[in-house]
Write a protein that holds these residues in place. Sequence first.
Motif, short mmCIF file in Angstrom:
data_model
loop_
_atom_site.label_atom_id
_atom_site.label_comp_id
_atom_site.label_asym_id
_atom_site.label_seq_id
_atom_site.Cartn_x
_atom_site.Cartn_y
_atom_site.Cartn_z
N LEU A 189 0.81 -1.23 0.00
CA LEU A 189 0.00 0.00 0.00
C LEU A 189 0.84 1.27 0.00
CD1 LEU A 189 -3.01 -0.35 2.47
CD2 LEU A 189 -3.06 0.64 0.19
N LEU A 190 2.04 1.24 0.56
CA LEU A 190 2.79 2.47 0.76
C LEU A 190 3.00 3.26 -0.53
CD1 LEU A 190 5.48 1.44 3.43
CD2 LEU A 190 3.18 2.31 3.78
N LEU A 215 11.66 -3.11 8.27
CA LEU A 215 12.55 -3.32 7.13
C LEU A 215 11.76 -3.53 5.84
CD1 LEU A 215 15.43 -5.54 8.56
CD2 LEU A 215 15.31 -3.06 8.29
N ALA A 216 10.64 -4.22 5.93
CA ALA A 216 9.81 -4.41 4.73
C ALA A 216 9.27 -3.07 4.24
CB ALA A 216 8.68 -5.38 5.03
N SER A 217 9.00 -2.15 5.15
CA SER A 217 8.50 -0.83 4.73
C SER A 217 9.57 -0.07 3.94
CB SER A 217 8.03 -0.01 5.93
OG SER A 217 9.12 0.51 6.68
N ILE A 218 10.84 -0.26 4.30
CA ILE A 218 11.92 0.38 3.55
C ILE A 218 11.91 -0.11 2.10
CG2 ILE A 218 14.43 0.61 3.33
CD1 ILE A 218 14.65 0.32 6.31
N PHE A 220 9.51 -0.76 0.31
CA PHE A 220 8.48 -0.06 -0.44
C PHE A 220 8.61 1.46 -0.35
CE2 PHE A 220 6.49 -4.23 0.13
CZ PHE A 220 6.15 -4.51 -1.19
N GLY A 221 9.74 1.94 0.12
CA GLY A 221 10.00 3.38 0.11
C GLY A 221 9.35 4.16 1.23
N VAL A 283 3.11 -10.37 4.45
CA VAL A 283 3.35 -9.02 4.97
C VAL A 283 3.25 -7.98 3.85
CG1 VAL A 283 5.07 -7.52 6.05
CG2 VAL A 283 4.75 -9.84 6.88
N PHE A 284 3.73 -8.31 2.67
CA PHE A 284 3.67 -7.38 1.53
C PHE A 284 2.23 -7.12 1.12
CE2 PHE A 284 8.14 -8.29 -0.39
CZ PHE A 284 8.72 -7.70 0.72
#
Length: 365
Positions: A189-190, A215-218, A220-221, A283-284
């Motif tokens: 979503l990010l 870390l997964a959020s990184i 996706f920017g 998670v993604f």
Amino acid sequence: MEKIWTSDADAPGPLIIAEIGTSHRGSIERARELIDAAVESGAECVKFQHVYADEIIHPETGMVPLPGGDTPLYEVFRSLETGSSFLEAAKSHAEGRGIGFLCTPFGERSLRELVQLGCRIIKIASPELNHIPLLEKIAQNEVSAVLSTGVSRLADIEEALTIVQKNRTALLHCVTSYPAPEEEYNLFLLPHMSALFGVPVGISDHSLDPLLVPLASIYFGGACIEKHFTLDRQGGGLDDPVALPPGEFTAMSRAVRHWAVRPREELYAFLVDTYGTERMERVFGDGKKVLAPSERANYGRTNRSIHATADIKPGDVLDTSNIAVLRTEKKLRPGLHPRYMKVIPGRTACRHIPDGEGVLWEDIH
């Protein structure tokens, strides 16, 4: 957007916020200790909450399930009312340590006091994303806003962003559950939300693993990572059971700084190697903005609606002396959306509205 979203040259990648919340338990000495520990743990900003119980929930709300168990939340909020002098001291200490200061208001009084303290960036918690009168006051004061988007739909986010100024706003993707299931984070979503709304998007993470979602959020920017912070998970704060103690927060900060400057494919390989492909795919997520399964039952209850704040009899005129925009939680009846606070005052009740219950159209002329 102000410089709070820009990390220092020595700290590449997303802004790291330590959500202290109410972990200080009303003690300025403990608040200073938390700020010092957050600085040493790699945070670039600390976040507090400016609590007045009457701005949040009704005394008749009753017991609310929280990470520490069923909680008489109104009474707990009353015990955490620190006043603006406490926050002024916390802000001064944070800035003296070279770290940013954010604070969450829950109503117009707490917002006004934060503005008077010189807070130019305001954090709005997910349940207040639909608090239209509060958002309008933020816009009138021309302060920047960081809006959490848990327990919300796209239309709720869009309505909030039409009120506050987009060029002074950032969003935090969030799952409003304590703890939040990591597989519901839907981090795809990010970039979608950032492109759709044209604002920076980060995460407010309530999951338990110190590294997985950050870390997964990184990958996706993500522009920001907010994690609850505590000195001790048994410290007695409302969110301490899901917060990171200094050791785990430090590990997260170091990992974020390390992977923020590495190629995305290396980060992806590390995540899959560490957590497995299947877990990472959960998670993604699929990038569609829907209510997370753990939030669905709370939509319309955790967020705000119009409630009676006195026993209203047939023929009584409704105004700010007997209605308010509050969270409903589990026991009371939800009322009308806060956007209708523009038209409800001045109407008369056509039937009894018990103190605390939500105000419905069929209750009024």
